[in-house]
Scaffold this motif. Structure first.
Motif, mmCIF file in Angstrom:
data_model
loop_
_atom_site.group_PDB
_atom_site.id
_atom_site.type_symbol
_atom_site.label_atom_id
_atom_site.label_comp_id
_atom_site.label_asym_id
_atom_site.label_seq_id
_atom_site.Cartn_x
_atom_site.Cartn_y
_atom_site.Cartn_z
ATOM 1 N N LEU A 1 0.193 -9.188 -3.501
ATOM 2 C CA LEU A 1 -0.469 -7.935 -3.846
ATOM 3 C C LEU A 1 -0.518 -6.995 -2.653
ATOM 4 O O LEU A 1 -0.248 -5.781 -2.782
ATOM 5 C CB LEU A 1 -1.884 -8.227 -4.357
ATOM 6 C CG LEU A 1 -2.719 -7.025 -4.808
ATOM 7 C CD1 LEU A 1 -2.015 -6.273 -5.939
ATOM 8 C CD2 LEU A 1 -4.101 -7.478 -5.242
ATOM 9 N N ARG A 2 -0.834 -7.515 -1.494
ATOM 10 C CA ARG A 2 -0.884 -6.676 -0.286
ATOM 11 C C ARG A 2 0.492 -6.137 0.077
ATOM 12 O O ARG A 2 0.629 -5.005 0.557
ATOM 13 C CB ARG A 2 -1.473 -7.477 0.872
ATOM 14 C CG ARG A 2 -2.979 -7.714 0.724
ATOM 15 C CD ARG A 2 -3.516 -8.583 1.830
ATOM 16 N NE ARG A 2 -4.974 -8.725 1.741
ATOM 17 C CZ ARG A 2 -5.697 -9.563 2.469
ATOM 18 N NH1 ARG A 2 -5.086 -10.354 3.357
ATOM 19 N NH2 ARG A 2 -7.009 -9.612 2.327
ATOM 20 N N THR A 3 1.515 -6.939 -0.150
ATOM 21 C CA THR A 3 2.878 -6.481 0.099
ATOM 22 C C THR A 3 3.231 -5.327 -0.826
ATOM 23 O O THR A 3 3.823 -4.310 -0.394
ATOM 24 C CB THR A 3 3.875 -7.639 -0.091
ATOM 25 O OG1 THR A 3 3.547 -8.698 0.805
ATOM 26 C CG2 THR A 3 5.303 -7.179 0.182
ATOM 27 N N LEU A 4 2.858 -5.455 -2.098
ATOM 28 C CA LEU A 4 3.123 -4.373 -3.051
ATOM 29 C C LEU A 4 2.377 -3.102 -2.662
ATOM 30 O O LEU A 4 2.926 -1.992 -2.769
ATOM 31 C CB LEU A 4 2.705 -4.810 -4.467
ATOM 32 C CG LEU A 4 3.570 -5.875 -5.158
ATOM 33 C CD1 LEU A 4 2.993 -6.210 -6.527
ATOM 34 C CD2 LEU A 4 5.003 -5.371 -5.308
ATOM 35 N N GLU A 5 1.147 -3.266 -2.219
ATOM 36 C CA GLU A 5 0.361 -2.096 -1.804
ATOM 37 C C GLU A 5 1.001 -1.407 -0.619
ATOM 38 O O GLU A 5 1.030 -0.161 -0.535
ATOM 39 C CB GLU A 5 -1.070 -2.522 -1.453
ATOM 40 C CG GLU A 5 -1.912 -2.904 -2.668
ATOM 41 C CD GLU A 5 -3.283 -3.418 -2.270
ATOM 42 O OE1 GLU A 5 -3.428 -3.884 -1.113
ATOM 43 O OE2 GLU A 5 -4.207 -3.359 -3.110
ATOM 44 N N ALA A 6 1.524 -2.207 0.296
ATOM 45 C CA ALA A 6 2.161 -1.616 1.474
ATOM 46 C C ALA A 6 3.440 -0.875 1.089
ATOM 47 O O ALA A 6 3.722 0.216 1.603
ATOM 48 C CB ALA A 6 2.463 -2.703 2.509
ATOM 49 N N THR B 1 4.285 0.403 -1.887
ATOM 50 C CA THR B 1 4.048 1.560 -2.763
ATOM 51 C C THR B 1 2.998 2.509 -2.197
ATOM 52 O O THR B 1 2.642 3.485 -2.861
ATOM 53 C CB THR B 1 3.590 1.083 -4.150
ATOM 54 O OG1 THR B 1 2.347 0.379 -4.010
ATOM 55 C CG2 THR B 1 4.625 0.175 -4.779
ATOM 56 N N GLN B 2 2.516 2.189 -0.990
ATOM 57 C CA GLN B 2 1.473 2.998 -0.348
ATOM 58 C C GLN B 2 0.245 3.142 -1.249
ATOM 59 O O GLN B 2 -0.361 4.210 -1.348
ATOM 60 C CB GLN B 2 2.024 4.372 0.038
ATOM 61 C CG GLN B 2 3.153 4.285 1.067
ATOM 62 C CD GLN B 2 3.689 5.647 1.463
ATOM 63 O OE1 GLN B 2 3.473 6.644 0.782
ATOM 64 N NE2 GLN B 2 4.386 5.685 2.595
ATOM 65 N N GLY B 3 -0.084 2.036 -1.922
ATOM 66 C CA GLY B 3 -1.295 1.999 -2.728
ATOM 67 C C GLY B 3 -1.143 2.543 -4.127
ATOM 68 O O GLY B 3 -2.093 2.472 -4.925
ATOM 69 N N GLU B 4 0.030 3.077 -4.467
ATOM 70 C CA GLU B 4 0.227 3.641 -5.814
ATOM 71 C C GLU B 4 0.827 2.576 -6.735
ATOM 72 O O GLU B 4 2.011 2.573 -7.047
ATOM 73 C CB GLU B 4 1.134 4.867 -5.749
ATOM 74 C CG GLU B 4 0.529 5.995 -4.922
ATOM 75 C CD GLU B 4 1.438 7.203 -4.860
ATOM 76 O OE1 GLU B 4 2.516 7.168 -5.513
ATOM 77 O OE2 GLU B 4 1.094 8.166 -4.169
ATOM 78 N N LEU B 5 -0.011 1.668 -7.158
ATOM 79 C CA LEU B 5 0.444 0.528 -7.949
ATOM 80 C C LEU B 5 0.406 0.819 -9.439
ATOM 81 O O LEU B 5 -0.519 1.468 -9.929
ATOM 82 C CB LEU B 5 -0.440 -0.696 -7.667
ATOM 83 C CG LEU B 5 -0.406 -1.263 -6.241
ATOM 84 C CD1 LEU B 5 -1.424 -2.382 -6.107
ATOM 85 C CD2 LEU B 5 0.987 -1.780 -5.909
ATOM 86 N N ASP B 6 1.429 0.329 -10.138
ATOM 87 C CA ASP B 6 1.403 0.310 -11.597
ATOM 88 C C ASP B 6 0.626 -0.948 -12.002
ATOM 89 O O ASP B 6 1.089 -2.074 -11.778
ATOM 90 C CB ASP B 6 2.836 0.257 -12.138
ATOM 91 C CG ASP B 6 2.865 0.305 -13.662
ATOM 92 O OD1 ASP B 6 2.232 -0.587 -14.288
ATOM 93 O OD2 ASP B 6 3.509 1.193 -14.228
#
Length: 295
Positions: free
Chosen positions: A96-101, A103-108
């Motif tokens: 999850l933290r990798t995805l946030e990094a 996408t710069q916090g713009e998660l689907d």
């Protein structure tokens, strides 16, 4: 299970031969029960006193069929999560933290949730492993130590050989595992589970069979010493002990005597090594008073 190996076993005599090659010495009843469990695709419930070879039977069946043995050790308070699956939360959090990094916090949200609950994060416990890794032998050891709710859950799994994981989907065994359940009868297993299973009660071996087991499992054990150890253990079982010795304790005792380079059992050596076969002070005192260590 390994279907070709099962089909090669056309009778209980073939099962006897296969188990014999693994070092397990079955009697006719055990061989017949195991043969029927394999041919009928039914779980085998083995009850009996501790040390009668219930767990060893499952190990030997796995070895004879050349498939993995997956063991679920039951205990008081065991629940479905401990037996079935869990999620790898630390890895999910890292993902999850990798995805946030990235996408710069713009998660689907929907895509993120679906990516968190995939097979890479699923931790298989014994029951799920057995469904996903068939062919195998699934040993459910000491089912009598679990509670009623777990027994009901297990019955549901064994009825369909499938489980539904809400976040993941349904997992169904490609072919049913060979299931061996053991019980020391500390409580009665419910009738519903017994009806699902074939049933066999395991007795302690008679003297000739126990001697043969000792000599087979302990190469180099003298015939006379094997006879003396097995005879003493048989006499102990005739007393009202808190924990009568099983075959495992007889093996431990014979191995201890081998380590001391004993060629025969005398009263003094028997008394000195009694801790290898008896685990309660009261039992040791009762055996000593009965004078059954040597004929």
């Amino acid at each position: 299970m390994a279907l070709d190996r099962v089909l090669d076993m056309k009778s209980p005599a073939d099962v006897t031969t296969a188990l014999d090659e693994t070092g397990y010495l079955p009697d006719r009843g055990i061989a017949t029960a195991a043969f029927l469990a394999m041919r009928m695709g039914r779980p085998l419930l083995c009850e009996g006193e501790p040390g009668t070879g219930k767990t060893a039977l499952a190990r030997s069946l796995a070895q004879a069929l050349d498939v993995p043995l997956i063991r679920l050790q039951c205990h008081e308070g065991i629940d479905a999560a401990q037996a079935l699956y869990d999620w790898d939360f630390p890895r999910q959090l890292l993902h999850l933290r990798t995805l946030e990094a990235v996408t710069q916090g713009e998660l689907d949200v929907e895509r993120t949730e679906s990516s968190l609950y995939t097979g890479r994060f699923l931790l298989d416990r014994p029951l799920l492993r057995a469904l996903r890794e068939t062919p195998c032998v699934l040993l459910v050891d000491e089912i009598d130590r679990a509670d009623d709710e777990f027994e009901a859950f297990l019955l549901e799994v064994l009825s369909e050989y499938s489980v539904s994981i809400p976040e993941y989907g349904t997992v169904r065994a490609a072919e049913p595992p060979l299931v061996v359940l053991t019980s020391n009868r500390t409580r009665e297993v419910h009738d519903a589970l017994k009806r699902r299973c074939l049933y066999h009660w395991l007795e302690h071996p008679d003297l000739p069979r126990e001697v043969e087991i000792l000599r087979r499992r302990l190469p180099g054990l003298e015939e006379e010493l094997a006879q003396q150890v097995a005879g003493a253990v048989q006499r102990m079982r005739g007393l009202e002990l808190l924990k009568p010795p099983g075959v495992a304790e007889a093996l431990d005792w014979a191995q201890a005597l081998q380590a001391l380079e004993c060629t025969q059992l005398d009263g003094e050596t028997a008394a000195d090594t009694l801790g290898a076969v008896l685990k309660y002070r009261e039992d040791a005192e009762r055996v000593a008073a009965a004078g059954v260590l040597v004929p």
